[in-house]
Design a protein around this motif. Structure first.
Motif, PDB file in Angstrom:
ATOM      1  N   GLU B  91       3.940   8.035  -1.361  1.00  0.00           N
ATOM      2  CA  GLU B  91       2.943   7.013  -1.695  1.00  0.00           C
ATOM      3  C   GLU B  91       3.349   6.379  -3.022  1.00  0.00           C
ATOM      4  O   GLU B  91       3.478   7.066  -4.039  1.00  0.00           O
ATOM      5  CB  GLU B  91       1.552   7.629  -1.807  1.00  0.00           C
ATOM      6  CG  GLU B  91       0.462   6.590  -2.032  1.00  0.00           C
ATOM      7  CD  GLU B  91      -0.928   7.177  -1.917  1.00  0.00           C
ATOM      8  OE1 GLU B  91      -1.341   7.526  -0.811  1.00  0.00           O
ATOM      9  OE2 GLU B  91      -1.602   7.292  -2.958  1.00  0.00           O
ATOM     10  N   TYR B  95      -0.237   2.442  -3.618  1.00  0.00           N
ATOM     11  CA  TYR B  95      -0.902   3.307  -2.637  1.00  0.00           C
ATOM     12  C   TYR B  95      -0.389   3.072  -1.226  1.00  0.00           C
ATOM     13  O   TYR B  95      -1.080   3.377  -0.256  1.00  0.00           O
ATOM     14  CB  TYR B  95      -2.427   3.119  -2.680  1.00  0.00           C
ATOM     15  CG  TYR B  95      -2.997   3.328  -4.053  1.00  0.00           C
ATOM     16  CD1 TYR B  95      -3.556   2.275  -4.765  1.00  0.00           C
ATOM     17  CD2 TYR B  95      -2.965   4.582  -4.649  1.00  0.00           C
ATOM     18  CE1 TYR B  95      -4.065   2.464  -6.032  1.00  0.00           C
ATOM     19  CE2 TYR B  95      -3.478   4.784  -5.909  1.00  0.00           C
ATOM     20  CZ  TYR B  95      -4.026   3.718  -6.596  1.00  0.00           C
ATOM     21  OH  TYR B  95      -4.526   3.909  -7.846  1.00  0.00           O
ATOM     22  N   GLN B  96       0.801   2.521  -1.120  1.00  0.00           N
ATOM     23  CA  GLN B  96       1.403   2.303   0.187  1.00  0.00           C
ATOM     24  C   GLN B  96       2.352   3.452   0.496  1.00  0.00           C
ATOM     25  O   GLN B  96       3.130   3.864  -0.363  1.00  0.00           O
ATOM     26  CB  GLN B  96       2.157   0.967   0.200  1.00  0.00           C
ATOM     27  CG  GLN B  96       2.808   0.644   1.515  1.00  0.00           C
ATOM     28  CD  GLN B  96       3.238  -0.818   1.588  1.00  0.00           C
ATOM     29  OE1 GLN B  96       2.522  -1.709   1.162  1.00  0.00           O
ATOM     30  NE2 GLN B  96       4.405  -1.055   2.144  1.00  0.00           N
ATOM     31  N   LEU B  97       2.288   3.957   1.736  1.00  0.00           N
ATOM     32  CA  LEU B  97       3.201   5.017   2.147  1.00  0.00           C
ATOM     33  C   LEU B  97       4.535   4.410   2.547  1.00  0.00           C
ATOM     34  O   LEU B  97       4.586   3.534   3.415  1.00  0.00           O
ATOM     35  CB  LEU B  97       2.627   5.811   3.315  1.00  0.00           C
ATOM     36  CG  LEU B  97       1.750   7.022   3.017  1.00  0.00           C
ATOM     37  CD1 LEU B  97       1.393   7.743   4.304  1.00  0.00           C
ATOM     38  CD2 LEU B  97       2.417   7.979   2.052  1.00  0.00           C
TER      39      LEU B  97
END
Lengths: 115, 109
Positions: B91, B95-97
């Motif tokens: 992450e 907050y992006q995987l």
């Protein structure tokens, strides 16, 4: 039903068709996601919704259009797709977006073939 | 750019131990996840690391070194049902995987 469900499980469509993928989560989560999974490639995040608001603007072609009418349902509307769009489309949900340790729960996916 | 590297395929023997490595370069770090995906099925969560060190959960353990941008998943007492792909994901600061392409683990009797 428990967890995350997706319908249909398999879809074959022509390039001029319009179809929609449906996702429903029964977990009381606030965030929902659409991913594209192609063979031997990383999962590609397409769209993220948090509390029914779209929060990510990834570069996804306009032939894919998401809709989140409420926190339990997510749709992916498809039109004039290309053969390279053939892939497994996965829906996921998590308790919140940006929550750090929040694991994502995935649905079984829709296997899409564009002819 | 952001990048997650993990081996494409590994083979191990039933009852043995296997370590699957993952290295990453991302814009920020808010945690690292491991998922298991059996063929034709959805990914399922295995572990989460945000601090350096080892997290143990039954037969599976996951290690993280943030300074080295490195993690590994350790599977002990391998069973045939452990044959699957193992996905590493980080992450980032948005907050992006960010996902790796996965490691296909083949277990032989």
């Amino acid at each position: 039903e428990t967890g995350v469900t997706q319908t249909p499980r398999h879809l074959v469509m022509g390039m001029t068709n319009k179809k929609s993928l449906k996702c429903e989560q029964h977990l009381g989560h606030n965030a929902m996601y659409w991913y594209k999974q192609s063979a031997k490639k990383p999962l590609e995040l397409m769209f993220v919704y948090s509390l029914e608001e779209r929060v990510e603007n990834n570069s996804v072609p306009s032939r894919f259009s998401p809709e989140c009418p409420n926190s339990s349902h997510l749709f992916l509307h498809l039109h004039t797709l290309q053969p390279e769009d053939s892939a497994l489309y996965l829906c996921a949900s998590s308790q919140d977006w940006g929550g750090g340790a929040d694991e994502q729960y995935f649905g079984p996916g829709t296997r899409l073939t564009v002819t | 750019g952001q990048n997650i590297d993990q081996p494409t395929e590994m083979t191990a023997t039933e009852g043995a131990i296997v370590q699957i490595n993952c290295t990453y370069q991302t814009s920020g770090f808010n945690g690292l996840f491991w998922y298991q995906q059996h063929a034709g099925e959805a990914p399922t969560f295995l572990s989460y690391n945000v601090l350096d060190g080892l997290e143990e959960k039954g037969r599976f353990s996951s290690f993280l070194s943030r300074s080295k941008g490195y993690s590994y998943l350790l599977l002990k007492e391998l069973q045939m049902k452990d044959s699957a792909s193992y996905l590493c994901a980080v992450e980032d600061s948005n907050y992006q995987l960010i996902w790796g392409a996965g490691t296909k683990l083949i277990i032989k009797p």
